[in-house]
Structures are given as structure tokens and as C-alpha cells.
Design a protein around this motif. Structure first.
Motif, PDB file in Angstrom:
ATOM      1  N   PHE A  90      36.352  33.129  40.321  1.00 40.42           N
ATOM      2  CA  PHE A  90      37.241  34.055  39.429  1.00 40.42           C
ATOM      3  C   PHE A  90      37.026  33.369  38.109  1.00 40.42           C
ATOM      4  CE2 PHE A  90      39.904  34.566  43.316  1.00 40.42           C
ATOM      5  CZ  PHE A  90      39.589  35.924  43.553  1.00 40.42           C
ATOM      6  N   ASP A  91      37.555  34.192  37.065  1.00 40.63           N
ATOM      7  CA  ASP A  91      37.526  33.868  35.596  1.00 40.63           C
ATOM      8  C   ASP A  91      38.575  32.683  35.394  1.00 40.63           C
ATOM      9  OD1 ASP A  91      37.796  33.425  32.993  1.00 40.63           O
ATOM     10  OD2 ASP A  91      37.986  35.354  32.759  1.00 40.63           O
ATOM     11  N   ARG A 123      40.137  31.345  33.109  1.00 41.25           N
ATOM     12  CA  ARG A 123      41.129  31.536  32.071  1.00 41.25           C
ATOM     13  C   ARG A 123      42.377  32.387  32.643  1.00 41.25           C
ATOM     14  NH1 ARG A 123      38.109  34.376  27.300  1.00 41.25           N
ATOM     15  NH2 ARG A 123      37.315  35.492  29.319  1.00 41.25           N
ATOM     16  N   MET A 124      41.963  33.108  33.969  1.00 41.36           N
ATOM     17  CA  MET A 124      42.953  33.985  34.443  1.00 41.36           C
ATOM     18  C   MET A 124      43.994  33.283  35.161  1.00 41.36           C
ATOM     19  SD  MET A 124      40.961  37.303  35.713  1.00 41.36           S
ATOM     20  CE  MET A 124      41.963  38.387  35.689  1.00 41.36           C
ATOM     21  N   GLU A 142      47.811  36.906  37.316  1.00 42.31           N
ATOM     22  CA  GLU A 142      46.699  38.097  36.752  1.00 42.31           C
ATOM     23  C   GLU A 142      45.787  38.515  37.797  1.00 42.31           C
ATOM     24  OE1 GLU A 142      46.675  37.020  31.881  1.00 42.31           O
ATOM     25  OE2 GLU A 142      45.599  35.564  33.209  1.00 42.31           O
ATOM     26  N   ALA A 196      47.268  40.814  40.136  1.00 38.92           N
ATOM     27  CA  ALA A 196      47.417  42.207  39.292  1.00 38.92           C
ATOM     28  C   ALA A 196      46.036  42.875  39.172  1.00 38.92           C
ATOM     29  CB  ALA A 196      47.629  42.280  37.958  1.00 38.92           C
ATOM     30  N   PHE A 197      44.839  42.185  39.233  1.00 35.33           N
ATOM     31  CA  PHE A 197      43.656  42.583  39.161  1.00 35.33           C
ATOM     32  C   PHE A 197      43.125  43.158  40.731  1.00 35.33           C
ATOM     33  CE2 PHE A 197      38.947  41.714  39.951  1.00 35.33           C
ATOM     34  CZ  PHE A 197      38.379  42.364  38.794  1.00 35.33           C
ATOM     35  N   ASP A 232      44.935  46.361  41.143  1.00 33.72           N
ATOM     36  CA  ASP A 232      44.213  47.557  40.429  1.00 33.72           C
ATOM     37  C   ASP A 232      42.914  48.122  41.149  1.00 33.72           C
ATOM     38  OD1 ASP A 232      45.863  48.406  38.177  1.00 33.72           O
ATOM     39  OD2 ASP A 232      44.548  47.298  36.967  1.00 33.72           O
ATOM     40  N   PHE A 233      42.402  47.023  41.691  1.00 33.37           N
ATOM     41  CA  PHE A 233      40.963  47.479  42.195  1.00 33.37           C
ATOM     42  C   PHE A 233      40.883  47.770  43.729  1.00 33.37           C
ATOM     43  CE2 PHE A 233      39.624  45.809  38.182  1.00 33.37           C
ATOM     44  CZ  PHE A 233      38.516  46.774  38.045  1.00 33.37           C
ATOM     45  N   TYR A 234      41.723  47.211  44.465  1.00 35.82           N
ATOM     46  CA  TYR A 234      41.628  47.376  45.919  1.00 35.82           C
ATOM     47  C   TYR A 234      42.870  48.218  46.356  1.00 35.82           C
ATOM     48  CZ  TYR A 234      37.965  44.204  45.763  1.00 35.82           C
ATOM     49  OH  TYR A 234      36.729  43.487  45.301  1.00 35.82           O
ATOM     50  N   MET A 286      37.726  54.417  38.225  1.00 35.90           N
ATOM     51  CA  MET A 286      37.243  53.005  38.308  1.00 35.90           C
ATOM     52  C   MET A 286      36.655  52.577  37.062  1.00 35.90           C
ATOM     53  SD  MET A 286      36.940  50.500  40.340  1.00 35.90           S
ATOM     54  CE  MET A 286      37.758  51.303  41.861  1.00 35.90           C
ATOM     55  N   LYS A 331      39.193  51.306  34.811  1.00 34.04           N
ATOM     56  CA  LYS A 331      39.811  50.076  35.326  1.00 34.04           C
ATOM     57  C   LYS A 331      39.044  48.954  34.782  1.00 34.04           C
ATOM     58  CE  LYS A 331      42.448  51.511  39.209  1.00 34.04           C
ATOM     59  NZ  LYS A 331      42.304  51.876  40.598  1.00 34.04           N
ATOM     60  N   TYR A 340      40.135  45.800  31.963  1.00 36.97           N
ATOM     61  CA  TYR A 340      39.706  44.539  32.068  1.00 36.97           C
ATOM     62  C   TYR A 340      38.712  43.608  31.260  1.00 36.97           C
ATOM     63  CZ  TYR A 340      43.170  44.111  35.898  1.00 36.97           C
ATOM     64  OH  TYR A 340      44.311  44.311  36.551  1.00 36.97           O
ATOM     65  N   ARG A 345      41.612  38.720  24.330  1.00 38.41           N
ATOM     66  CA  ARG A 345      42.053  37.367  24.335  1.00 38.41           C
ATOM     67  C   ARG A 345      41.822  36.384  23.262  1.00 38.41           C
ATOM     68  NH1 ARG A 345      43.571  35.302  29.726  1.00 38.41           N
ATOM     69  NH2 ARG A 345      43.412  37.124  31.137  1.00 38.41           N
ATOM     70  N   GLU A 351      30.810  34.575  38.622  1.00 34.43           N
ATOM     71  CA  GLU A 351      31.872  35.697  38.535  1.00 34.43           C
ATOM     72  C   GLU A 351      31.146  36.817  39.026  1.00 34.43           C
ATOM     73  OE1 GLU A 351      33.495  36.058  34.739  1.00 34.43           O
ATOM     74  OE2 GLU A 351      33.848  33.885  34.743  1.00 34.43           O
ATOM     75  N   LEU A 408      32.413  38.501  42.266  1.00 36.51           N
ATOM     76  CA  LEU A 408      33.439  39.220  42.165  1.00 36.51           C
ATOM     77  C   LEU A 408      33.390  40.676  41.742  1.00 36.51           C
ATOM     78  CD1 LEU A 408      36.614  39.665  42.609  1.00 36.51           C
ATOM     79  CD2 LEU A 408      36.815  38.815  40.144  1.00 36.51           C
ATOM     80  N   LEU A 464      33.383  44.497  43.862  1.00 41.51           N
ATOM     81  CA  LEU A 464      34.192  45.509  43.461  1.00 41.51           C
ATOM     82  C   LEU A 464      33.832  46.892  44.218  1.00 41.51           C
ATOM     83  CD1 LEU A 464      35.213  44.587  39.688  1.00 41.51           C
ATOM     84  CD2 LEU A 464      36.466  44.228  41.790  1.00 41.51           C
ATOM     85  N   PRO A 465      34.797  47.855  44.472  1.00 38.46           N
ATOM     86  CA  PRO A 465      34.577  49.230  44.831  1.00 38.46           C
ATOM     87  C   PRO A 465      33.847  50.030  43.608  1.00 38.46           C
ATOM     88  CG  PRO A 465      37.015  48.807  45.056  1.00 38.46           C
ATOM     89  CD  PRO A 465      36.454  47.441  44.501  1.00 38.46           C
TER      90      PRO A 465
END
Lengths: 240, 277
Positions: free
Chosen positions: A88-89, A91-92, A96, A99-100, A103-105, B1, B4, B8, B15, B88, B91, B95-96
Motif C-alpha cells: 500500500f501507499d 502516505r495513506m 483512507e 475507503a479505497f 470504492d473498488f470492491y 471504474m 474511480k 485516486y 496532496r 504498489e 494492488l 484491482l477489478p
């Protein structure tokens, strides 16, 4: 006959064009509703198989079907994958990340995730970079197990955590998976994982399945634990 | 998708980017004040040492703007690299979402930030010039420019502007695509020093491309020498007016085709060759 959760046919994978294949013509079929231990020595191709099923790696040959669908965008929604490293990032924050995942699953259960976080005493507002390696691994496991997936792929889920946390993690795995789903676990810590395994498969070099079966049956018929059988099988294969 | 994924991607850049943008805006105010001092230098309103500092401040501001632009670009490309080719990626690729959607999101994100960075720089320059007092004559210029124009001329200018914007956007896509392509090839070829390989490939590719483009230009100049002028003198004013939008449209088609080609080359590598260790 019900559709198997996973079906791999003649799966082949080599990391180098002219190198020895890590997997060579592997055939695997996994039924629904089992906790399966994929066990084998280092470099035999366990992680490679899991990465191929999850779509991280591209196979050189053969096919992978998950719940009857070829591996791809649609099957990624059915598979919950826990890699052996932090992914994972940093910085998250944990919230968060939740929430990610929401959103995706579509199958992500945030209430379940929040409960597991509370059980493990992890602050949802903490940034990932401020957490220890073990806590990061716990967060990853929580997010993966909080999904109601059809197939869970857990690559070394307890390798990086202290022995005290291992029991909780194993209980999390048994307590949170849907009985219709299948959990495929790879690990070197066979002794720790054995109590939760229903089925095992020993994988030898070249990605061949040397032996597979029910854990209870092995214990009842042969009077051996899976750990003991593993040592016996792989000791033999080294000598021969 | 895709929506979304883009959300992100954009959030991750925002940021840090907002800090860079705010700094650039701050610099434009400083630069504007410094320019004001320099504009009034003839009237001996300020001491000479202040004028020297003002000159240095303007120079520092321009360097700051360059740093802002490069920083914005690096942020976007670093996210592309980190998200796809480091841990990363475990991940991202589970993702789907198809690899085509993931790439589309990264490309759109990079193009949007490129455009946003250019617009921010434009806004910074306007602020700087407005504070320095150099924009005082601008409304008069606009009035002069548009007063004599009829509807046809305005539509013609609008057409050229639209074509220009399309070329700029497609050009941004090409420049983003080239960097993404180099990062992808670097990651596919090198197992350890992926970023270093990507930088090397980028420089090599740029060298080859600039050599090829220069060769084409020189050959083009020789081949068309003496042919362009008679061609234009043979055309009437109206024909030339039609010729320019046609030429721009042709350029837009070529640039878009190059961008699409690069996009599909990257996608091919991601779909068939990408193996995260």
C-alpha cells in the motif's frame, strides 16, 4: 457438478525466455469451501502460482479460470489477494485505505474491517508509514479478509508477525471467510498453520503437485502431522 | 471504474501539487513587485541596490516557475512508476480493472496535470505582469483587435484556436506517452535499476527522435526549396485562408495518431510482458 473455484490447465511460466520454467504444465482444480495449504520448498513456484492466479504475472502458456471465467478484470473482483510484502501507499491512512477498498470492491465489508481493526488495537487514522512492519501486515490481512470474495490467496500471511499475533490472524482467517469460498495459503510455517488447514498440496520443483489430500485423513491413516509428512516427502525428494 | 481510478490518481498528485502551485503563485507576486521596481528604474525612484535585488528576484522567480513545472511533471511520472512497477503494482494490477483502463487513467491524469500546470504558469505570468503594471494597455489592445473583426473572421479565429488546442492536447498526450513508454520499457527490461534504465532509454529515444526530426527538416527544406513560394503565390487569399485550417487539421491527425500508437505500444507491454517480481 458445481463449477470449481479455480481451474488451471497446463499452466507454464518461466521468468527468463530460455531459462528453466518455474511452472511446467501445471494442472490444478480447487473446489469451493476449503482451506487449502499450498506447501513446498523455496523456489518451487508457490508464489508464482498465486501471482499468476491474481493477475500479477502473465502466464507463458495454459489457462486459468476462476469460477468458470478466464482470469482478468472480472475475476479480480472475485479474488482477494494478500501478497507477501507491503503493497500500500505508505502516505495513506488506514481509514483512507478502507475507503479505497469500499470504492473498488463491491464485496468489501467495512463494518467487519472496523471491528477487526478495533480487535487488534489499530488506530484507523494512523498513516501507514507510522506503523510497524507487523502492524502493516495486519492491516493488509484485515483489508483482504474483510472482503466476501470467492477465492482468497494468502501468500505467507503469518511470516512477518510475532507468534502472539499469529493465533489471532489464523482465527481471523477461519472466522471471516465465507463457507462457500476457498482459501489458498502458502507458508513455510506449516506447524502454525496446520490446525486451520482442511486440505494440503505439496508442490515440488517445476511446479508439480507431488502429493495432495485431506489433512484429517493423513493424520488418521498415516498417524502423522502435515508438518512431519512435509519433512518426509521433501527429505526424500532431496535425496533421490 | 475509470472514473474511480482517475479520482485516486488525481487525489494522490493533489496532496503535494497544491503546495507547488501555491508556491508558484507566491513567487508570481514577488516577481510582479520586483518587475514593478525594474519598470520604474529610469525614474530613480528606488536605490540601485534594490534594483539589483529586484533583477535577481525576477530571475529567481523564473527559475522557480521552471522548477514548479518540472516538479509537477516528476510527481506525475513518479506516481506512474511507483503505482505500476514497484510493490504498489500488487494492488494496482489486482484491482477489478483492466490494464487498458489503468493505463488510460494514468495517461489522462498526466495530461490533466500537464495542462493544469501550464494554466497555472499562465496565471502566474498574468499575476506577475498585472502587479508590475505591464498589463495596463491590454484592454486597449483587445478592443483594437476585436473592433474591426466581422463574424466570419471571429469564427475563423475560433476554428484556428480550436485546432491549436487539439494539437496542444494531442502534443501533451505524445509527450506523456513517451515518458510512460520509457518507464514501461525500463521496468520490463531491467529487474533492479528500473528508474535508471527508464532515464537512459528516455535520453536515447530523445536523441534518436531529434536526429530523425532534424534530418527530415533538412531534407524537407532541400526538397521543397523554391516550390513553396510559387505555390503560395499561385493561391488566392481565400484559398490560403482555407489552406491553413486544413494544414492544422492534418497536423492534429498526425499527432493524435502518434499518441495512439505510443499508447498501444505501452498497453501491449503491460498486457503481455509485465511481470512484477
Amino acid at each position: 457438478m458445481s463449477i470449481p473455484v479455480l481451474q488451471c490447465k497446463n499452466l507454464t511460466k518461466a521468468y527468463h525466455k530460455y531459462g528453466t520454467p518455474v511452472l511446467s504444465g501445471l494442472n490444478v482444480t480447487l473446489p469451493a469451501g476449503k482451506i487449502i495449504g499450498l506447501l513446498g520448498p523455496n523456489g518451487c513456484g508457490k508464489s508464482t502460482l498465486i501471482k499468476l492466479i491474481s493477475g500479477i504475472l502473465v502466464p507463458d502458456g495454459g489457462s486459468i479460470e476462476i469460477c468458470g471465467q478466464p482470469q482478468g478484470e472480472a475475476t479480480n473482483a472475485l479474488v482477494s489477494y494478500l501478497p507477501e510484502r507491503p503493497y500500500f501507499d505508505p502516505r495513506m491512512s488506514v481509514s483512507e485505505l478502507i475507503a479505497f477498498f469500499v470504492d473498488f470492491y463491491e464485496d468489501f465489508d467495512s463494518t467487519r474491517a472496523q471491528k477487526m481493526l478495533a480487535d487488534m488495537g489499530i488506530d484507523p487514522n494512523a498513516k501507514l508509514r507510522t506503523l510497524s512492519k507487523g502492524t502493516k501486515e495486519k492491516v493488509q490481512l484485515i483489508l483482504v479478509m474483510a472482503r466476501r470474495a470467492k477465492l482468497y490467496l494468502l501468500d505467507e500471511p503469518i511470516a512477518g508477525v510475532d507468534p502472539a499475533a499469529r493465533d489471532y490472524i489464523l482465527q481471523t482467517i477461519i472466522g471471516n471467510y465465507d463457507p462457500e469460498a476457498t482459501v489458498l495459503i502458502t507458508t513455510h510455517l506449516i506447524h502454525d498453520v496446520e490446525p486451520i488447514l482442511e486440505t494440503f498440496a505439496f508442490m515440488g520443483y517445476g511446479g508439480q503437485i507431488l502429493r495432495a489430500g485431506s489433512c484429517d485423513e493423513i493424520r488418521a491413516v498415516e498417524g502423522k502431522s502435515i508438518d512431519e509428512l512435509f519433512r518426509e516427502v521433501f527429505k526424500c525428494s532431496v535425496n533421490s | 471504474m475509470l472514473r474511480k481510478l482517475l479520482k485516486y490518481d488525481m487525489r494522490a498528485i493533489w496532496r503535494i501539487w497544491w503546495l507547488l502551485g501555491l508556491s508558484a503563485m507566491g513567487l508570481s507576486v514577488v516577481g510582479g513587485l520586483a518587475l514593478r521596481i525594474l519598470n520604474n528604474s529610469g525614474e530613480q525612484a528606488f536605490p540601485a541596490i534594490l534594483e539589483v535585488f529586484a533583477g535577481l528576484a525576477v530571475f529567481a522567480c523564473i527559475m522557480g516557475f521552471v522548477a514548479f513545472f518540472i516538479g509537477s511533471e516528476l510527481l506525475v511520472y513518479y506516481r506512474f512508476y511507483k503505482n505500476l512497477f514497484t510493490d504498489e503494482g500488487y494492488l494496482t494490477f489486482t484491482l477489478p480493472a483492466s490494464r487498458a483502463k489503468i493505463l488510460a487513467s494514468k495517461t489522462l491524469n498526466a495530461c490533466l496535470w500537464l495542462v493544469l500546470s501550464v494554466l497555472t504558469l499562465g496565471a502566474c505570468l498574468i499575476i506577475m505582469l498585472a502587479i508590475s503594471g505591464s498589463l495596463a494597455d491590454f484592454p486597449t489592445f483587445l478592443k483594437f483587435f476585436f473592433d474591426g473583426a466581422d463574424v466570419f473572421s471571429l469564427l475563423y479565429i475560433l476554428l484556428l484556436a480550436v485546432e491549436g488546442i487539439i494539437i496542444l492536447l494531442a502534443g501533451s498526450w505524445v509527450s506523456v506517452g513517451l515518458v510512460h513508454f520509457c518507464i514501461t520499457i525500463g521496468a520490463v527490461l531491467a529487474k533492479k535499476y528500473k528508474l535508471l534504465a527508464a532515464i537512459g532509454i528516455y535520453y536515447l529515444l530523445n536523441m534518436v527522435l531529434s536526429f530523425v526530426l532534424q534530418a527530415f527538416m533538412i531534407l524537407g527544406v532541400f526538397a521543397t526549396a523554391g516550390a513553396i513560394e510559387p505555390l503560395f503565390s499561385a493561391l488566392s487569399e481565400t484559398e490560403i485562408m482555407f489552406f491553413i485550417p486544413l494544414l492544422l487539421a492534418l497536423i492534429a491527425v498526425i499527432v493524435t495518431s502518434v499518441a495512439l500508437l505510443i499508447h498501444y505500444l505501452i498497453l501491449g507491454k503491460l498486457e503481455r510482458r509485465l511481470n512484477l517480481a
